[in-house]
Structure formats: structure tokens, C-alpha cells
Scaffold this active site. Sequence first.
Site, short mmCIF file in Angstrom:
data_model
loop_
_atom_site.label_atom_id
_atom_site.label_comp_id
_atom_site.label_asym_id
_atom_site.label_seq_id
_atom_site.Cartn_x
_atom_site.Cartn_y
_atom_site.Cartn_z
N HIS A 158 6.55 -36.26 15.92
CA HIS A 158 6.86 -35.00 15.22
C HIS A 158 6.46 -33.78 16.05
O HIS A 158 6.07 -32.75 15.48
CB HIS A 158 6.16 -34.93 13.86
CG HIS A 158 6.38 -36.15 13.01
ND1 HIS A 158 7.41 -36.25 12.11
CD2 HIS A 158 5.70 -37.32 12.96
CE1 HIS A 158 7.35 -37.44 11.52
NE2 HIS A 158 6.33 -38.11 12.01
N SER A 279 13.90 -15.02 36.52
CA SER A 279 14.62 -14.11 35.63
C SER A 279 15.00 -12.86 36.43
O SER A 279 14.27 -12.45 37.33
CB SER A 279 13.70 -13.73 34.46
OG SER A 279 14.04 -12.46 33.96
#
Length: 519
Positions: A158, A279
Site C-alpha cells: 500500500h 528542468s
Amino acid sequence: MNNLPWGGRYEKSLDKLALDFTESIDVDEKMVQEDIWGSEAHAIMLGIKGIITDKETKKIIEGLERIKKEIKKGKLKLSKELEDVHMNIETFLSKYIGEEIGGKLHTARSRNDQVLVDTKLYIRQKLLDIMTHLIIFSETLLNLSRKYVETIMPGYTHTQIAQPITLGFWLTGYVSMFLRDLERFEQLYERINSNPLGACALSGTSFPIDREITKRLLGFSTVHRHSFDVISSRDFIIETASILAILMSNLSRMSEDLIYWTTFEFQMMDVEDEFATGSSIMPQKKNLDIAELTRGRTGRVFGTLMNVLTIVKGTPGGYNRDFQEDKPALYNSLEIVLLTLIVFNEFVKNLRPNERRMEDLARSNFSTSTDLADYLSKEKKIPFRKSHEIVGRIVTQLIKRNQKDFENKQDLKDLLEKEGVEISLKELRKILEPMEAVNSKQSYGGTAPEEVEKTINALLETLEKDKEFVSLKGEEIKKSKSLISSVIQYIIEGNPVKDLDLDKFSIEFEKDKKQISLI
Ligand code: ARG
């Protein structure tokens, strides 16, 4: 009449719009060599069976050889006006050797079985290429598993820290998945590798053909018996798309793990600069674009599966032009998967695990709770359900006291005592040590290093068999190529073709290449 090979039935030429809508040159260009290979095998079979004369066979083979060479040199380009690769090659042939003989190549053949030959030969080779790179990638992962067999990290369920495992264990988990992908590819390969040629339009032919001959010359392992079934069949396309989709799903999940783990929040790994991108505005960024594009391109491959399922679903039995739509997306997916495997292999070699951070995380979020509960059951004879309950209650207490793990052993000891469990600090320190927890998971297939070593060996053994499969199938293809090229050479030398016995031919050929002309 129009100038297409099927023009007899037509008084007018195909409308330009209709032609643009129906032609398939872009994708067919990928299968030119396969188309010629199929035509040469067919012509040889027609010659051996006496359906065309030796002279005609020789002419056709010479013509096809010339086309092959000129296409390779870039001198011949397929034209859209001729709709597809099949009609282009046939038209070139008639131009070179005259329509009288060129027009005989399509005896006892239809574009319906022809396109299946091209597609199967094309996919077959791509599958071997993909399998080869999946094996290489799996070997890389197994080498890394060996290196990191004792490197502690948190195991997740999970997306939450669950139990300590090792990086080596995690890596072998993906190899275990990829081996199932390989097994699926192998089974698919065998199903694809059956000869469709000779099924003709749908019902076979009245000419005395021999489908075994074309099977051998094209390196197929069986002859697809049912003519109508094989012409109607596109399940091999769906199966290919589905196996590619499953493989991409596995790669996408692996990417997902790595994307998380390289974030600032996890910091479990970093990647060398050569395999990361930046970026344009944020100078500090280092992004995992290779993994993200793998995850993203999985969409295209899943789309292909839906694409081909939908194409086939509504078609009645027999050939339908809808089938032409099976190739663009599938061939693109084959390319995506192949390239992804090649790049991903280099990418994982350039990952740099942060072993300290991994171990720190493995020591948090009460990751050894299961081990504590197991110990209570094993040593204190408390039923597991009850042990689970006790440890659960204690974890809640510790969280309330702002603890992130069982860091304060004395607190833990006191809480256990309140639950009626007597345990020493020494015992607790041992049980709650992540490496201890990992070492104790010695069940078959567990995360203990000795067990992972055994798993690595078992996976390597399977991988050896996969390698053998790929090399055997590669050899079979090579053999059929070498057989057909010797037969071609033999025919071009002017030797008799009718009733040629391929068994005898190959035996003699193996003995001495120069002997061919004497048989
Ligand atoms: N381009 C076609 C395909 O990919 C080739 C077969 C055409 N056959 C036909 N009967 N029109 O399926």
C-alpha cells in the site's frame, strides 16, 4: 480496366481519395524483405511441383533477386498508387521479366495468405529481438541482485513501509516477473510460427501445391492446416499485443518504484547525470524521465491491445480489409518495447542506491512489528491472532507518544509486560534488528540472503533455457535462409527445379556447397 493487378473487373481507375484511404505503403515498407522471401519460397514451390516451368521459375527468381538488391540500394521505392507491398513487388517483377512470366507468380496464392506470411515473418524476428533484450536486461538485474543481496531496504505494501527486505530481493522479484514474460513470448512464438501460405483466399487451391516446401523455405515449424481458419486468424496479433502490454505493465511498475525512490522524500536512490534530465526553469531539478516515459509509453502499448481487439471483434470469418489496421499500432508497439528494454538496461546500471537512507527507512514505521508478533507466538506460545493484537495495541501507544519506530526498547518492554509478556531487552534488540528480520525469512522464496542466492541461481537456470530457446529459433531462421539462398543460387545456375528433393538437397548442400549444381 484500371492498371492494378485486379483491374480486369474494373472499367475505371480507383478514385484518388479512395486510394489514399486504402493504401498501406507506410507500414508495408517494413515488410519488403519478408514479402520477397515469401514470394521466392512460393515460386520455388511452384517450380518444384511443375506448376510453372523451370525456365519460368528461373526468370521469376532472377527478377525477385534483382528487386531485392535494388530495394536494398534504395533504387526502388514502393508507390502508393499500387496500394500495398504485394502489388508493388509483383508490378516491379512484371516490369523486369515481362507480364507473361511475372503474372505467373501469383498462381495458387492470394494476398490474404501472402500478408499473413509477411506479418508472421516480421513479428517472429521482432519477438526474438525483444526476447534477446529481455534476457540481457534480466541478467543485468540478477548481477545487481548479487551485489545488493545484503542491502537492507524497506519493503512496501500500500506504498507504506511494511517489512524490511533487501534490494537484491526486490530486484529478483522483477526478474521473476520478466521470466514469465519470456515464457509467454516463447509460447506465442510457437503458435505464430506456422505456415499460412497455400491457404490462398480462404479455401485452398486446385493447383497441386506442397505447403511443406514453403514451410521449410520460410523456416516455419508447422503448416497451419485449416485454410479458412488461418485466413480469418488475427488472434496471434491480439496475443502479441497482449503479451507486450503485460511486459510494459511490469516495466511501468518498476519505473513507478524507481520514480518514488529517487524523490527528495524517499532519497533511496539517485541516478547518474547521463540518465536524468533537468528542468528548463528550475535549476535544481533532476528528473527521472526515462522511467516516466516508460510508464507513459505503456499507454500506447495498452492502446494497441484495445485497438486490435476492437478491429477483430466485429469482423465475420474470412479475410476483411479491417485486418490491414492490425499492423501500424502493433509494429509501433514492438518498436517501443524493444527500445524501452535497451534503454532501461543502461538506465538501471546507472542507478546509485543510497544504502544508509534505505536502512534508515527500514528502521522506521514499526517495520519489524510482524517479527515481534511472530516471536511472541514462537517463543511465548501466544496464538498468532493474539500476538498480532498485542503488538497492534503497543504500536498505537507508541505512536501516541510520538515514536516513529520501536526506538525506545525500555518503553516497549514495559508495554509488553502490561500485556502480560515477559521479555528481555536483549531479546527485543535482536528481534527488532532489520538484518535479523531479513535473515530470519528463510522460507522458500523469502528475502533472507541465502534464500535470495538460491532464487538467483534458479532464475539463472531458467534464463539459460530461455537463451537456448532464442538461439535455437534464431538458428532455425538462419537455416531456412541459408537453404533458400542455396536453392536460389542453384536455380540461377540453370539447374532443374521440377521434382527437386529438398531433403536430398540440404544433405548434399551441408556436405559441400559446391556440389549443389550437381544434384
Ligand atoms: N494490405 C492488406 C492487409 O494488410 C493486404 C491484403 C489485402 N487483401 C485483400 N484482399 N485486399 O491486410
